[in-house]
Design a protein around this motif. Structure first.
Motif, mmCIF file in Angstrom:
data_model
loop_
_atom_site.group_PDB
_atom_site.id
_atom_site.type_symbol
_atom_site.label_atom_id
_atom_site.label_comp_id
_atom_site.label_asym_id
_atom_site.label_seq_id
_atom_site.Cartn_x
_atom_site.Cartn_y
_atom_site.Cartn_z
ATOM 1 N N SER A 1 23.075 47.432 14.413
ATOM 2 C CA SER A 1 21.749 47.950 13.546
ATOM 3 C C SER A 1 20.535 47.388 13.519
ATOM 4 C CB SER A 1 22.403 48.082 12.219
ATOM 5 O OG SER A 1 22.751 47.247 10.711
ATOM 6 N N ALA A 2 20.855 46.475 13.364
ATOM 7 C CA ALA A 2 18.745 45.691 13.190
ATOM 8 C C ALA A 2 17.965 45.315 14.420
ATOM 9 C CB ALA A 2 19.009 44.049 12.804
ATOM 10 N N ILE A 3 18.863 45.482 15.591
ATOM 11 C CA ILE A 3 18.712 45.543 17.010
ATOM 12 C C ILE A 3 18.713 46.689 17.898
ATOM 13 C CG2 ILE A 3 18.478 44.469 18.986
ATOM 14 C CD1 ILE A 3 19.221 41.737 17.619
ATOM 15 N N PRO A 4 18.047 48.009 17.791
ATOM 16 C CA PRO A 4 18.095 49.220 19.091
ATOM 17 C C PRO A 4 18.850 48.939 19.440
ATOM 18 C CG PRO A 4 16.707 49.730 17.356
ATOM 19 C CD PRO A 4 16.387 47.799 16.958
ATOM 20 N N GLY A 5 19.396 49.557 20.434
ATOM 21 C CA GLY A 5 20.366 49.101 21.888
ATOM 22 C C GLY A 5 21.182 48.376 21.635
ATOM 23 N N ALA A 6 21.139 47.072 20.739
ATOM 24 C CA ALA A 6 21.866 46.110 21.018
ATOM 25 C C ALA A 6 23.677 46.050 21.105
ATOM 26 C CB ALA A 6 21.567 45.012 19.996
ATOM 27 N N LYS A 7 24.655 45.138 21.424
ATOM 28 C CA LYS A 7 25.586 45.089 20.388
ATOM 29 C C LYS A 7 26.034 43.843 20.328
ATOM 30 C CE LYS A 7 27.243 48.818 24.407
ATOM 31 N NZ LYS A 7 27.756 49.101 24.821
ATOM 32 N N VAL A 8 26.888 43.523 19.663
ATOM 33 C CA VAL A 8 27.456 42.157 19.652
ATOM 34 C C VAL A 8 29.274 42.190 19.767
ATOM 35 C CG1 VAL A 8 28.327 42.736 17.143
ATOM 36 C CG2 VAL A 8 27.500 40.315 17.814
ATOM 37 N N ASP B 1 17.816 41.928 24.102
ATOM 38 C CA ASP B 1 16.770 40.582 24.510
ATOM 39 C C ASP B 1 16.762 39.480 23.525
ATOM 40 O OD1 ASP B 1 13.911 39.782 24.619
ATOM 41 O OD2 ASP B 1 12.958 41.149 24.944
ATOM 42 N N ILE B 2 16.741 38.356 23.736
ATOM 43 C CA ILE B 2 16.385 37.382 22.886
ATOM 44 C C ILE B 2 15.246 37.270 21.963
ATOM 45 C CG2 ILE B 2 15.191 35.716 24.534
ATOM 46 C CD1 ILE B 2 17.003 33.572 22.894
ATOM 47 N N TYR B 3 14.385 37.666 22.241
ATOM 48 C CA TYR B 3 12.874 38.103 21.292
ATOM 49 C C TYR B 3 12.962 39.400 20.351
ATOM 50 C CZ TYR B 3 11.047 34.713 25.682
ATOM 51 O OH TYR B 3 10.855 34.253 25.938
ATOM 52 N N ASN B 4 14.523 39.617 20.557
ATOM 53 C CA ASN B 4 14.317 40.861 19.654
ATOM 54 C C ASN B 4 15.922 39.879 18.080
ATOM 55 O OD1 ASN B 4 13.226 42.429 20.440
ATOM 56 N ND2 ASN B 4 14.824 43.050 21.524
ATOM 57 N N PHE B 5 15.956 38.752 18.332
ATOM 58 C CA PHE B 5 16.726 38.159 17.597
ATOM 59 C C PHE B 5 16.103 37.424 17.099
ATOM 60 C CE2 PHE B 5 19.799 35.007 16.619
ATOM 61 C CZ PHE B 5 21.254 35.667 16.406
ATOM 62 N N SER B 6 16.530 37.245 15.520
ATOM 63 C CA SER B 6 15.975 36.479 14.617
ATOM 64 C C SER B 6 16.775 35.742 13.539
ATOM 65 C CB SER B 6 14.887 36.761 13.968
ATOM 66 O OG SER B 6 15.588 38.417 13.541
ATOM 67 N N SER B 7 16.729 35.411 12.844
ATOM 68 C CA SER B 7 17.272 34.773 11.432
ATOM 69 C C SER B 7 17.537 35.755 11.071
ATOM 70 C CB SER B 7 16.523 33.266 10.679
ATOM 71 O OG SER B 7 15.595 34.131 10.855
ATOM 72 N N ALA B 8 17.100 36.911 10.879
ATOM 73 C CA ALA B 8 17.442 38.146 9.811
ATOM 74 C C ALA B 8 19.133 38.984 10.341
ATOM 75 C CB ALA B 8 16.631 39.483 9.875
ATOM 76 N N ILE B 9 19.219 38.125 11.858
ATOM 77 C CA ILE B 9 21.246 38.616 11.924
ATOM 78 C C ILE B 9 21.830 37.966 12.016
ATOM 79 C CG2 ILE B 9 21.988 39.345 14.310
ATOM 80 C CD1 ILE B 9 19.316 41.205 13.756
ATOM 81 N N GLU B 10 21.599 36.513 11.946
ATOM 82 C CA GLU B 10 23.155 35.189 12.499
ATOM 83 C C GLU B 10 22.446 34.370 10.415
ATOM 84 O OE1 GLU B 10 25.729 35.489 12.621
ATOM 85 O OE2 GLU B 10 26.502 36.896 13.742
ATOM 86 N N GLY B 11 21.379 34.144 10.769
ATOM 87 C CA GLY B 11 20.569 33.001 9.445
ATOM 88 C C GLY B 11 20.393 32.026 10.871
ATOM 89 N N GLN B 12 20.289 30.776 9.335
ATOM 90 C CA GLN B 12 20.400 29.824 10.854
ATOM 91 C C GLN B 12 21.221 29.046 11.020
ATOM 92 O OE1 GLN B 12 17.127 27.894 7.841
ATOM 93 N NE2 GLN B 12 15.341 28.819 9.571
ATOM 94 N N TYR C 1 25.657 38.415 21.287
ATOM 95 C CA TYR C 1 25.022 39.601 21.131
ATOM 96 C C TYR C 1 24.137 39.843 22.578
ATOM 97 C CZ TYR C 1 25.037 38.915 16.012
ATOM 98 O OH TYR C 1 25.137 38.754 15.069
ATOM 99 N N GLN C 2 24.318 41.245 23.058
ATOM 100 C CA GLN C 2 23.638 41.766 24.150
ATOM 101 C C GLN C 2 22.894 42.054 24.138
ATOM 102 O OE1 GLN C 2 25.172 44.960 26.003
ATOM 103 N NE2 GLN C 2 24.160 45.069 28.069
#
Length: 233
Positions: free
Chosen positions: A99-106, A120-131, A117-118
């Protein structure tokens, strides 16, 4: 020495195209020797470590670590690569939108603690899976567009937990002889990208020139591995 490759750009679609046409010479069938050799340094006595694999492809290293009881999160643009990882390892998996990354799938393993996670890596962040407690960077920093390295380094640093141990694999060769990817990343740039935030320990250097890489026009190819840890604030 960076100049010959400074403006090289690979679009995400080009990477997906390589997967679709099975141009994946970067994939290794065995666990990477540098990870095996230095795993104890990465774990540092810890169990159940949360590993991040940037641009993970279908690396067999992920299952190897999960089989030891560690958890793995990877990011990869190729849906085919992700599906092949699970299928080739005879693992069932679920697929859901992020939900936090439009168009992405996990894609999540049903048996092991692996989430890929499928996106763009630059759309990934610590908000998705923490550190993360560990990062294995093989074929990632050397694969991203050279002009994006500062952005990439900032992302990686933001994903490092305080006790994170980041194993970084880079390649040295004459960039005038081969345009990449994988791209040339000298040790000096590792220090300029990460040195303000991280302590950087050189671990190993190997001559990895093969017939395949000689066919690229190279006359030498060196693989260097560093261990990065966040500086004490």
């Amino acid at each position: 020495m960076l100049e010959p490759q400074a403006n090289m750009v690979m679009q995400l679609g080009e990477w997906e195209g390589r997967w679709e046409s099975d141009q994946i010479g970067f994939h290794q069938l065995q666990v990477h020797k540098m990870l095996e050799t230095h795993l104890d340094k990465v774990l540092n006595g810890r169990s159940g470590v949360k590993f991040f694999f940037p641009l993970c492809g279908k690396a067999v290293d992920m299952k190897w670590l999960a089989d030891m009881g560690h958890s793995v999160v990877g990011v990869e643009i190729s849906e085919k690569g992700i599906r092949q990882f699970f299928e080739e390892n005879n693992m069932t998996y679920t697929e859901e939108p992020v939900s936090a990354i439009p168009g992405a799938k996990v894609y999540k393993s049903s048996e092991k603690n692996i989430s890929l996670y499928q996106c763009d890596i630059y759309n990934f962040s610590s908000a998705i899976e923490g550190q993360f407690g560990a990062i294995w960077d093989r074929g990632s920093l050397v694969a991203i567009n050279p002009g994006d390295r500062e952005k990439y380094a900032a992302l990686i640093i933001s994903l490092m937990a305080k006790d994170c141990r980041y194993l970084l694999d880079t390649l040295l060769y004459n960039p005038k002889l081969y345009k990449g990817p994988p791209f040339f990343v000298p040790d000096e740039q590792v220090h300029s990208l990460f040195g303000n935030s991280c302590d950087i320990e050189f671990l190993q250097s190997l001559d990895v020139l093969t017939e395949r890489t000689r066919s690229w026009g190279l006359d030498s190819l060196t693989e260097n591995v560093h261990l990065l840890t966040l500086k004490n604030n």
